[in-house]
Design a protein around this motif. Sequence first.
Motif, PDB file in Angstrom:
ATOM      1  N   ASN A 144       0.824  -1.217   0.000  1.00 34.54           N
ATOM      2  CA  ASN A 144       0.000   0.000   0.000  1.00 34.54           C
ATOM      3  C   ASN A 144       0.855   1.264   0.000  1.00 34.54           C
ATOM      4  O   ASN A 144       0.313   2.362  -0.021  1.00 34.54           O
ATOM      5  N   THR A 145       2.187   1.107   0.017  1.00 36.36           N
ATOM      6  CA  THR A 145       3.077   2.264   0.138  1.00 36.36           C
ATOM      7  C   THR A 145       3.738   2.675  -1.178  1.00 36.36           C
ATOM      8  O   THR A 145       4.657   3.492  -1.168  1.00 36.36           O
ATOM      9  N   LEU A 146       3.299   2.072  -2.287  1.00 41.21           N
ATOM     10  CA  LEU A 146       3.912   2.473  -3.566  1.00 41.21           C
ATOM     11  C   LEU A 146       2.902   2.365  -4.689  1.00 41.21           C
ATOM     12  O   LEU A 146       1.855   1.727  -4.540  1.00 41.21           O
ATOM     13  N   THR A 147       3.218   3.034  -5.800  1.00 42.69           N
ATOM     14  CA  THR A 147       2.270   3.089  -6.907  1.00 42.69           C
ATOM     15  C   THR A 147       2.170   1.730  -7.611  1.00 42.69           C
ATOM     16  O   THR A 147       3.100   0.919  -7.553  1.00 42.69           O
ATOM     17  N   ALA A 148       1.022   1.508  -8.265  1.00 39.84           N
ATOM     18  CA  ALA A 148       0.689   0.186  -8.787  1.00 39.84           C
ATOM     19  C   ALA A 148       1.779  -0.399  -9.689  1.00 39.84           C
ATOM     20  O   ALA A 148       2.137  -1.572  -9.553  1.00 39.84           O
ATOM     21  N   SER A 149       2.321   0.430 -10.594  1.00 39.75           N
ATOM     22  CA  SER A 149       3.291  -0.126 -11.550  1.00 39.75           C
ATOM     23  C   SER A 149       4.555  -0.610 -10.836  1.00 39.75           C
ATOM     24  O   SER A 149       5.192  -1.570 -11.265  1.00 39.75           O
ATOM     25  N   LEU A 150       4.909   0.052  -9.711  1.00 45.90           N
ATOM     26  CA  LEU A 150       6.107  -0.378  -8.970  1.00 45.90           C
ATOM     27  C   LEU A 150       5.822  -1.568  -8.056  1.00 45.90           C
ATOM     28  O   LEU A 150       6.732  -2.320  -7.716  1.00 45.90           O
ATOM     29  N   MET A 151       4.548  -1.733  -7.658  1.00 44.18           N
ATOM     30  CA  MET A 151       4.205  -2.928  -6.870  1.00 44.18           C
ATOM     31  C   MET A 151       4.596  -4.178  -7.645  1.00 44.18           C
ATOM     32  O   MET A 151       5.133  -5.126  -7.084  1.00 44.18           O
ATOM     33  N   ILE A 152       4.290  -4.147  -8.964  1.00 41.51           N
ATOM     34  CA  ILE A 152       4.422  -5.377  -9.760  1.00 41.51           C
ATOM     35  C   ILE A 152       5.741  -5.466 -10.521  1.00 41.51           C
ATOM     36  O   ILE A 152       6.129  -6.549 -10.931  1.00 41.51           O
ATOM     37  N   ARG A 153       6.418  -4.332 -10.722  1.00 44.12           N
ATOM     38  CA  ARG A 153       7.710  -4.347 -11.434  1.00 44.12           C
ATOM     39  C   ARG A 153       8.717  -3.463 -10.697  1.00 44.12           C
ATOM     40  O   ARG A 153       9.139  -2.414 -11.193  1.00 44.12           O
ATOM     41  N   PRO A 154       9.122  -3.880  -9.484  1.00 42.82           N
ATOM     42  CA  PRO A 154      10.033  -3.036  -8.691  1.00 42.82           C
ATOM     43  C   PRO A 154      11.363  -2.797  -9.387  1.00 42.82           C
ATOM     44  O   PRO A 154      12.001  -1.774  -9.155  1.00 42.82           O
ATOM     45  N   ASP A 156      11.953  -1.863 -12.232  1.00 45.09           N
ATOM     46  CA  ASP A 156      11.928  -0.716 -13.154  1.00 45.09           C
ATOM     47  C   ASP A 156      12.492   0.540 -12.486  1.00 45.09           C
ATOM     48  O   ASP A 156      12.706   1.551 -13.156  1.00 45.09           O
ATOM     49  N   LEU A 157      12.679   0.521 -11.168  1.00 45.08           N
ATOM     50  CA  LEU A 157      13.220   1.680 -10.444  1.00 45.08           C
ATOM     51  C   LEU A 157      14.473   1.250  -9.686  1.00 45.08           C
ATOM     52  O   LEU A 157      14.420   0.297  -8.890  1.00 45.08           O
ATOM     53  N   THR A 158      15.571   1.924  -9.935  1.00 44.42           N
ATOM     54  CA  THR A 158      16.868   1.668  -9.273  1.00 44.42           C
ATOM     55  C   THR A 158      17.154   0.165  -9.145  1.00 44.42           C
ATOM     56  O   THR A 158      17.648  -0.309  -8.126  1.00 44.42           O
ATOM     57  N   ASP A 159      16.776  -0.567 -10.211  1.00 45.27           N
ATOM     58  CA  ASP A 159      17.050  -2.002 -10.249  1.00 45.27           C
ATOM     59  C   ASP A 159      16.450  -2.741  -9.043  1.00 45.27           C
ATOM     60  O   ASP A 159      16.968  -3.763  -8.599  1.00 45.27           O
ATOM     61  N   GLY A 160      15.369  -2.198  -8.510  1.00 47.54           N
ATOM     62  CA  GLY A 160      14.669  -2.874  -7.414  1.00 47.54           C
ATOM     63  C   GLY A 160      15.247  -2.608  -6.036  1.00 47.54           C
ATOM     64  O   GLY A 160      14.812  -3.224  -5.055  1.00 47.54           O
ATOM     65  N   ARG A 161      16.194  -1.679  -5.935  1.00 51.88           N
ATOM     66  CA  ARG A 161      16.805  -1.427  -4.620  1.00 51.88           C
ATOM     67  C   ARG A 161      15.945  -0.458  -3.813  1.00 51.88           C
ATOM     68  O   ARG A 161      16.277   0.697  -3.627  1.00 51.88           O
ATOM     69  N   HIS A 162      14.766  -0.914  -3.419  1.00 49.47           N
ATOM     70  CA  HIS A 162      13.883  -0.122  -2.563  1.00 49.47           C
ATOM     71  C   HIS A 162      13.022  -1.093  -1.750  1.00 49.47           C
ATOM     72  O   HIS A 162      13.044  -2.303  -1.994  1.00 49.47           O
ATOM     73  N   THR A 163      12.278  -0.541  -0.785  1.00 41.01           N
ATOM     74  CA  THR A 163      11.745  -1.376   0.299  1.00 41.01           C
ATOM     75  C   THR A 163      10.219  -1.472   0.287  1.00 41.01           C
ATOM     76  O   THR A 163       9.535  -0.474   0.030  1.00 41.01           O
ATOM     77  N   VAL A 164       9.712  -2.664   0.577  1.00 40.31           N
ATOM     78  CA  VAL A 164       8.286  -2.833   0.861  1.00 40.31           C
ATOM     79  C   VAL A 164       8.135  -3.540   2.216  1.00 40.31           C
ATOM     80  O   VAL A 164       9.108  -4.035   2.777  1.00 40.31           O
ATOM     81  N   PHE A 165       6.913  -3.556   2.718  1.00 39.46           N
ATOM     82  CA  PHE A 165       6.669  -4.029   4.085  1.00 39.46           C
ATOM     83  C   PHE A 165       5.548  -5.070   4.103  1.00 39.46           C
ATOM     84  O   PHE A 165       4.656  -5.033   3.264  1.00 39.46           O
ATOM     85  N   ALA A 179       6.563 -14.491  -0.542  1.00 38.88           N
ATOM     86  CA  ALA A 179       6.973 -15.245  -1.743  1.00 38.88           C
ATOM     87  C   ALA A 179       6.364 -14.621  -2.998  1.00 38.88           C
ATOM     88  O   ALA A 179       7.022 -14.533  -4.037  1.00 38.88           O
ATOM     89  N   LEU A 180       5.121 -14.163  -2.884  1.00 36.58           N
ATOM     90  CA  LEU A 180       4.486 -13.507  -4.043  1.00 36.58           C
ATOM     91  C   LEU A 180       5.229 -12.222  -4.399  1.00 36.58           C
ATOM     92  O   LEU A 180       5.502 -11.955  -5.570  1.00 36.58           O
ATOM     93  N   LEU A 181       5.542 -11.420  -3.366  1.00 40.35           N
ATOM     94  CA  LEU A 181       6.250 -10.163  -3.607  1.00 40.35           C
ATOM     95  C   LEU A 181       7.621 -10.444  -4.237  1.00 40.35           C
ATOM     96  O   LEU A 181       8.054  -9.732  -5.151  1.00 40.35           O
ATOM     97  N   GLU A 182       8.279 -11.495  -3.769  1.00 36.09           N
ATOM     98  CA  GLU A 182       9.576 -11.863  -4.362  1.00 36.09           C
ATOM     99  C   GLU A 182       9.401 -12.258  -5.823  1.00 36.09           C
ATOM    100  O   GLU A 182      10.223 -11.920  -6.669  1.00 36.09           O
ATOM    101  N   SER A 183       8.295 -12.932  -6.122  1.00 34.25           N
ATOM    102  CA  SER A 183       8.073 -13.345  -7.517  1.00 34.25           C
ATOM    103  C   SER A 183       7.840 -12.122  -8.408  1.00 34.25           C
ATOM    104  O   SER A 183       8.103 -12.161  -9.602  1.00 34.25           O
ATOM    105  N   PHE A 184       7.358 -11.020  -7.828  1.00 32.10           N
ATOM    106  CA  PHE A 184       7.214  -9.769  -8.590  1.00 32.10           C
ATOM    107  C   PHE A 184       8.580  -9.099  -8.817  1.00 32.10           C
ATOM    108  O   PHE A 184       8.717  -8.242  -9.673  1.00 32.10           O
ATOM    109  N   GLY A 185       9.559  -9.455  -7.977  1.00 35.65           N
ATOM    110  CA  GLY A 185      10.893  -8.856  -8.105  1.00 35.65           C
ATOM    111  C   GLY A 185      11.340  -8.070  -6.883  1.00 35.65           C
ATOM    112  O   GLY A 185      12.417  -7.472  -6.892  1.00 35.65           O
TER     113      GLY A 185
END
Length: 226
Positions: A144-154, A156-165, A179-185
């Motif tokens: 819930n802390t990031l925009t939809a496109s980054l939820m599914i393709r992290p 695409d931003l700084t090679d995925g070097r950012h955080t979710v919770f 595991a699902l979030l990891e499968s998104f990247g």
Amino acid sequence: MKIAVLGTGMVGQAIAGRLAELGHEVVVGTRDVAATMARTEPDAMGNPPYAEWAAAHPDATLATFADAARDAELVVNATSGGVSIAALTTAGAGNLAGKVLLDISNPLDFSRGFPPTLFVKDTDSLGEQIQAAFPDLKVVKALNTLTASLMIRPRDLTDGRHTVFVAGNDTGAKKTVTALLESFGHTDIIDLGDITGARGTEMFLPLWLRLMGSLNTPFFNVRVVR
Ligand SMILES: NC(=O)c1ccc[n+]([C@@H]2O[C@H](COP(=O)([O-])OP(=O)(O)OC[C@H]3O[C@@H](n4cnc5c(N)ncnc54)[C@H](OP(=O)(O)O)[C@@H]3O)[C@@H](O)[C@H]2O)c1
């Protein structure tokens, strides 16, 4: 996995499309299938109507909230925060019992315009309210802390070097969602503990909205450096 994505907006579409691409069996949930397919206007954010997205994503089918939830092993809540409990009630407590709920909703109140306020905060959260309303559901607050496109393709931003919770009471459910979030990247997933951790991620929204205004884009995220 059989997954019900409750919500036909930009988040529901993004998550459903990505899950289908990853090989999951996806049913998108809505109030009224015919009404949703008949919409021809873009939504308030200018996103194309659902039917246009559905034509490009034939792998994801559309059903009522209850029909979508009934056969699902995992359910995603991508409905508007103010109506999430109503939408889940329509999905049916019996259809949800024992299942994992990935809850992406935010408790935003737009009744006094923009920026929205939070209709629950500090000592409670929407994640907790959903968990209390559906005690047999294993609610995991995430994304819930990031925009939809980054939820599914992290990546695409700084090679995925950012955080979710993730936050939730059930350890196994958090493992499934992680595991699902990891499968998104996603690679940096911080466990905030039980569902009261949703207070923190939901109360991040005022800062997120302010950052969107300052940066003039929703395409950003936080990275927790430690
Ligand atoms: N947009 C983002 O990038 C973003 C990022 C983080 C979190 N979120 C959160 O994710 C959730 C979904 O956001 P969104 O922008 O994709 O869509 P949204 O416009 O907030 O919600 C759309 C969904 O809400 C349902 N809905 C609306 N009124 C309803 C009612 N009275 N009863 C039952 N259901 C109702 C709609 O049902 P129908 O299908 O029947 O129309 C639709 O499926 C929200 O809680 C939002 O705060 C969004």
